[in-house]
Design a protein around this motif. Structure first.
Motif, mmCIF file in Angstrom:
data_model
loop_
_atom_site.group_PDB
_atom_site.id
_atom_site.type_symbol
_atom_site.label_atom_id
_atom_site.label_comp_id
_atom_site.label_asym_id
_atom_site.label_seq_id
_atom_site.Cartn_x
_atom_site.Cartn_y
_atom_site.Cartn_z
ATOM 1 N N ILE A 1 0.835 -1.192 0.000
ATOM 2 C CA ILE A 1 0.000 0.000 0.000
ATOM 3 C C ILE A 1 0.876 1.251 0.000
ATOM 4 O O ILE A 1 1.865 1.339 0.723
ATOM 5 C CB ILE A 1 -0.950 0.003 1.222
ATOM 6 C CG1 ILE A 1 -2.070 -1.017 1.006
ATOM 7 C CG2 ILE A 1 -1.541 1.404 1.461
ATOM 8 C CD1 ILE A 1 -3.017 -1.157 2.180
ATOM 9 N N ILE A 2 0.496 2.221 -0.853
ATOM 10 C CA ILE A 2 1.253 3.467 -0.995
ATOM 11 C C ILE A 2 0.287 4.646 -0.840
ATOM 12 O O ILE A 2 -0.750 4.673 -1.503
ATOM 13 C CB ILE A 2 1.915 3.565 -2.387
ATOM 14 C CG1 ILE A 2 2.698 2.307 -2.726
ATOM 15 C CG2 ILE A 2 2.806 4.797 -2.478
ATOM 16 C CD1 ILE A 2 3.097 2.224 -4.190
ATOM 17 N N PRO A 3 0.612 5.609 -0.005
ATOM 18 C CA PRO A 3 -0.224 6.811 0.042
ATOM 19 C C PRO A 3 0.068 7.713 -1.162
ATOM 20 O O PRO A 3 1.234 7.919 -1.516
ATOM 21 C CB PRO A 3 0.192 7.477 1.351
ATOM 22 C CG PRO A 3 1.612 7.045 1.549
ATOM 23 C CD PRO A 3 1.705 5.659 0.977
ATOM 24 N N TYR A 4 -0.965 8.187 -1.797
ATOM 25 C CA TYR A 4 -0.828 9.178 -2.864
ATOM 26 C C TYR A 4 -1.384 10.510 -2.349
ATOM 27 O O TYR A 4 -2.202 10.538 -1.422
ATOM 28 C CB TYR A 4 -1.585 8.734 -4.114
ATOM 29 C CG TYR A 4 -0.726 7.996 -5.119
ATOM 30 C CD1 TYR A 4 -0.693 8.376 -6.460
ATOM 31 C CD2 TYR A 4 0.057 6.915 -4.739
ATOM 32 C CE1 TYR A 4 0.102 7.704 -7.393
ATOM 33 C CE2 TYR A 4 0.840 6.229 -5.660
ATOM 34 C CZ TYR A 4 0.864 6.638 -6.977
ATOM 35 O OH TYR A 4 1.654 5.975 -7.901
ATOM 36 N N PHE A 5 -0.939 11.586 -2.961
ATOM 37 C CA PHE A 5 -1.323 12.920 -2.500
ATOM 38 C C PHE A 5 -1.819 13.740 -3.682
ATOM 39 O O PHE A 5 -1.098 13.909 -4.665
ATOM 40 C CB PHE A 5 -0.123 13.624 -1.859
ATOM 41 C CG PHE A 5 0.506 12.836 -0.736
ATOM 42 C CD1 PHE A 5 0.066 12.985 0.565
ATOM 43 C CD2 PHE A 5 1.526 11.926 -0.991
ATOM 44 C CE1 PHE A 5 0.633 12.263 1.609
ATOM 45 C CE2 PHE A 5 2.102 11.187 0.034
ATOM 46 C CZ PHE A 5 1.662 11.357 1.340
ATOM 47 N N GLN A 6 -3.064 14.239 -3.563
ATOM 48 C CA GLN A 6 -3.579 15.124 -4.619
ATOM 49 C C GLN A 6 -3.623 16.548 -4.084
ATOM 50 O O GLN A 6 -4.258 16.835 -3.066
ATOM 51 C CB GLN A 6 -4.973 14.705 -5.091
ATOM 52 C CG GLN A 6 -5.420 15.554 -6.291
ATOM 53 C CD GLN A 6 -6.645 15.014 -6.980
ATOM 54 O OE1 GLN A 6 -7.411 14.265 -6.392
ATOM 55 N NE2 GLN A 6 -6.854 15.406 -8.240
#
Length: 405
Positions: free
Chosen positions: A13-18
């Motif tokens: 699992i990888i956090p993405y940032f918008q």
């Protein structure tokens, strides 16, 4: 991806940032934290996992916390001083009154995270539990400086009364309908109502789902302070340089401003021309002074190209004539409207004072007529210190006039 695959591959699992951009500074002021998982060199959204009703609640909470933990580790590692928008399902949060969520934030607070940078995002209209208990839980979380954002405001069964009671710092509005459909005036009226609510409760509007330039213009024009969407930047595993779009946004805003100025100037010229036309007609029919029912009949014949309803009110909003109303085969009188009162309408008395003070006529905003259901404007004009002429203009006429829509 199957939900079980996500549970068994949690280490991927990888956090993405918008990024979220501000109108006032044209900079990145925050990021929405999104869950992604990488399997076989392919990165996929975890959205379907969290929306899957067959997944047990405890697994959703576990994955929510894992995404947030990894995201906060990256935030502290990069010393990003921005707002962090954290999505949470209100029903899941209420299982333990938000304690596990708060405990995780407190853990990172001890490592340097300022909790006043955390924005809790939730959707009000999907909450199935006790609303009063939700209010109390959110009030408790906010004592730590955590902010509240209501997502999807104005969509589906959103309750403006409940939103008002929650009094969030941010209202998040999606602009996807501007692309997927051709929304009628009712859609714009809903967004206008939300903007009025935001102003009353001191909330900031964040427009999301901005995918093309005209959506950005719409967001800017309708009071948005924060913007988010693929047109600006896509979700990314890394943080962006804070001023990455500063020049682009400043240039676009300048273009929007110039266009809006031209539109306002065009509208003002149209208002002045129409006002001059009414003044000329009033002078032409000066002999009918005091014969108000006859006056509006004469005016109707001269204004047949641009009006469908004319009447006269006194300064308290009581009609001093009936209506004269245009049908397909000509004008008809409606005497039953005599002494109807319209002072309850928004801005009615304010406009009366403006006319009395400035001695000139005004166009109303666009609005939907109660009887015809048509989008119209009303031109109001002072006859003397106590009487005021009202002329309703149909959409077909407004459409043909530059700057009137």
């Amino acid at each position: 991806m199957d939900s079980l695959d996500i549970l068994t591959n949690a280490e991927h699992i990888i956090p993405y940032f918008q990024a979220v951009y501000s109108a006032d500074e044209q900079t990145v002021i925050g990021y929405e934290i999104l869950g992604r998982i990488k399997v076989d060199q392919k990165v996929e959204s975890m959205g379907p996992f969290f929306l899957d009703d067959s997944v047990p609640e405890e697994y959703k909470i576990e994955m929510d916390d894992l995404v947030l933990k990894k995201a906060l580790e990256k935030v502290l590692e990069n010393q990003e001083n921005v707002l962090l928008f954290v999505n949470r399902d209100a029903d899941l949060l209420m299982i333990d009154q938000g304690e596990s969520f708060l405990s995780l934030l407190k853990e990172f607070q001890g490592k340097g995270l300022k909790l006043n940078r955390v924005v809790l995002e939730m959707t009000e209209h999907t909450f199935k539990g006790d609303f009063t208990r939700l209010q109390h839980m959110l009030t408790y979380l906010r004592t730590y400086g955590i902010k509240l954002s209501i997502e999807n405001a104005g969509q589906e069964s959103s309750n403006l009364d409940r939103i008002g009671k929650l009094s969030p710092e941010i209202l998040k509005i999606g602009l996807q309908p501007l692309i997927t459909t051709s929304p009628d005036q009712a859609y714009h009226n809903v967004l206008h109502s939300i903007s009025l609510l935001a102003r009353k409760i001191g909330a900031t509007i964040l427009y999301e789902d901005i995918e093309v330039d005209f959506q950005l213009q719409y967001a800017w024009k309708t009071g948005g302070r924060y913007f988010q969407g693929f047109y600006l930047s896509r979700p990314n595993p890394e943080f962006l340089e804070q001023n990455v779009l500063k020049e682009k946004l400043a240039a676009e805003f300048h273009h929007f401003i110039q266009r809006e100025k031209r539109k306002i100037e065009t509208f003002q010229r149209a208002a002045a021309d129409f006002s001059q036309r009414i003044q000329s007609l009033m002078a032409k029919n000066k002999k009918l002074s005091g014969q108000y029912d006859n006056l509006i009949k004469e005016l109707a014949e001269d204004l047949s190209d641009c009006s469908f309803r004319i009447y006269i009110c006194n300064e308290d909003g009581f009609q001093q004539t009936g209506n004269i109303f245009k049908l397909e085969n000509g004008w008809v009188t409606q005497p039953e409207y005599y002494m109807k009162n319209w002072s309850w309408r928004p801005y009615f008395l304010e406009n009366i004072i403006r006319m009395r003070t400035n001695k000139k006529g005004y166009f109303s905003d666009l609005y939907r007529d109660i009887e015809t259901g048509e989008t119209i404007r009303t031109f109001s004009f002072p006859i003397d210190e106590h009487l005021y002429l009202f002329i309703d203009l149909p959409y077909t006429y407004l459409y043909e006039q530059e700057g009137m829509l």
